[in-house]
Design an enzyme around this catalytic site. Structure first.
Site, PDB file in Angstrom:
ATOM      1  N   ASP A  71     -66.644 -32.743  21.785  1.00 33.94           N
ATOM      2  CA  ASP A  71     -65.925 -33.467  20.740  1.00 33.94           C
ATOM      3  C   ASP A  71     -64.551 -33.882  21.232  1.00 33.94           C
ATOM      4  O   ASP A  71     -63.935 -33.222  22.079  1.00 33.94           O
ATOM      5  CB  ASP A  71     -65.822 -32.645  19.455  1.00 33.94           C
ATOM      6  CG  ASP A  71     -65.087 -31.326  19.640  1.00 33.94           C
ATOM      7  OD1 ASP A  71     -65.367 -30.634  20.639  1.00 33.94           O
ATOM      8  OD2 ASP A  71     -64.232 -30.996  18.783  1.00 33.94           O
ATOM      9  N   GLU A 137     -64.388 -28.180  18.731  1.00 29.62           N
ATOM     10  CA  GLU A 137     -63.234 -27.467  19.293  1.00 29.62           C
ATOM     11  C   GLU A 137     -61.934 -28.123  18.862  1.00 29.62           C
ATOM     12  O   GLU A 137     -60.942 -27.451  18.610  1.00 29.62           O
ATOM     13  CB  GLU A 137     -63.305 -27.440  20.819  1.00 29.62           C
ATOM     14  CG  GLU A 137     -62.318 -26.476  21.475  1.00 29.62           C
ATOM     15  CD  GLU A 137     -60.937 -27.074  21.750  1.00 29.62           C
ATOM     16  OE1 GLU A 137     -60.001 -26.313  22.028  1.00 29.62           O
ATOM     17  OE2 GLU A 137     -60.792 -28.316  21.678  1.00 29.62           O
TER      18      GLU A 137
END
EC number: 3.5.1.18
Length: 383
Positions: A71, A137
């Protein structure tokens, strides 16, 4: 090989917490090369569903695991990017541009290339190589690495050492290895007084003088002098809000928010006790009430490299490979290493941090080669 993987990874618009196909791409690649893989999706609502992957090659010890995230943060205005598309691989002047090139798709690409080449060249190695990849994250980090670690350990997998691919280096590849992180705790303080007209202060109780006194003491307090591996702990005021647009009115309440980044000399509990002691003192003096809330995303942690052979081996590999002696650091913000450290020892090591999250995020191809070399040589050293 790593540039090919990075090109494909950048093409997935995996803005946190969405995988957008990136985790699935890695899963397919690992399966093609003999890894046993499993994808798990955690999270309750549609907007919080997080895609996680664990893939392992081999069943013997030690198990060396690469921990990473696909991400990325939002790319901002696409018009400001060189090719107007931050999710399209763009190579120019020896650099690769794209959102996530540094944080941290570049490191994923390098460890993929290093591990797959290592396995190809050393089919009879004794041990295991694994990947733990998440799509959460950069955001809440609630349903990502933390939950996946618990899941794989419930499935009887054991990780002996982890490499977290965060962009750790400052000026050149190899100059910094993260061996710990500071803790972080956010406070919200509300001082409750009594509203009134400014012409009649004796009929009111202004909460602002008390809040100002408290913040003055908090911002001037010296929490500690740092440690061998940590800088001194630090408090920063992040917001002050009265919610009062009427200039002739004494407000009923006043709110302030502040954050403490703290080292291993403190915990969330000890800091909250210290903060509340100061608040109580001034609230009693000014005869006001208060409400204090706090939340923490991480406690501090550190691993002494002098007590950990694999951390020393990793640093030795960097020195032999790149002819540079790494500094052991705990600087910066929080990362998923705060979850990994509960299961095994680790290092954080990746590309340069300078361009992370920026418009026209890029990494040099030469830096990718250096990172690949370190990862590959570390596997050679361990196995």
């Amino acid at each position: 090989m790593y540039t090919h993987y990075l090109k494909n990874l950048i093409s997935f618009e995996s803005v946190t917490p969405n995988s957008a196909g990136a985790v699935e791409y890695i899963d397919g690649l690992l399966k093609q090369h003999g890894f046993k893989t499993e994808i798990k999706i955690f999270g309750d609502s549609k907007n919080e569903r997080v895609t996680n992957l664990y893939g392992v090659f081999g069943s013997n010890e030690p198990n060396i695991c690469f921990v990473g995230h696909v991400d990325v943060v939002p790319a901002g205005n696409h018009e400001f990017w060189h090719n107007s598309n931050p999710f399209k691989f763009h190579e120019q002047d020896g650099k690769i541009y794209g959102r996530g090139a540094v944080d941290m798709k570049g490191a994923i690409a390098c460890f993929l290339a290093a591990s797959l080449n290592f396995i190809k060249n050393n089919m009879d190695f004794k041990g295991s190589i694994s990947f733990l990849i998440t799509s959460d994250e950069e955001g809440k980090s609630t349903h990502g690495t933390k939950e996946m670690l618990q899941y794989i350990y419930d499935q009887r997998y054991k990780i002996d050492f982890a490499v977290v691919g965060e962009p750790t280096c400052e000026k050149e590849i190899g100059d910094t290895i993260k061996i710990g992180r500071r803790g972080s705790v956010n406070f919200k303080l509300n001082i409750v007084g009594l509203a009134g007209h400014v012409a009649y202060p004796h009929k009111a109780n202004n909460p602002l003088p008390c809040l100002i006194k408290i913040l003055n003491e908090l911002t001037n307090i010296r929490l500690d002098e740092g440690t061998e591996f940590f800088q001194n702990s630090n408090l920063e005021v992040t917001n002050i809000d009265v919610g009062n647009d009427i200039l002739n009115t004494i407000p009923a309440s006043a709110e302030a928010c502040f954050n403490i980044r703290f080292n291993s000399l403190h915990s969330v509990e000890t800091l909250s006790q210290l903060i509340e002691q100061i608040i109580k003192q001034y609230c009693k003096e000014y005869k006001v009430d208060y409400k204090l809330e706090y939340s923490s995303s991480a406690e501090s942690f550190v691993q002494n490299p002098n007590d950990n052979d694999k951390i020393k081996e990793f640093a030795d590999v960097i020195e032999r490979t790149l002819k540079i002696k790494s500094e052991f650091s705990t600087s910066g913000g929080t990362s998923d290493a705060r979850f990994v450290k509960d299961y095994c020892s680790l290092v954080e090591f990746g590309l340069l941090s300078e361009m992370a999250h920026k418009i026209n995020e890029y990494t040099k191809i030469s830096d990718l080669q250096k990172l690949y070399d370190v990862y590959y040589n570390f596997l050679m050293e361990i196995f």
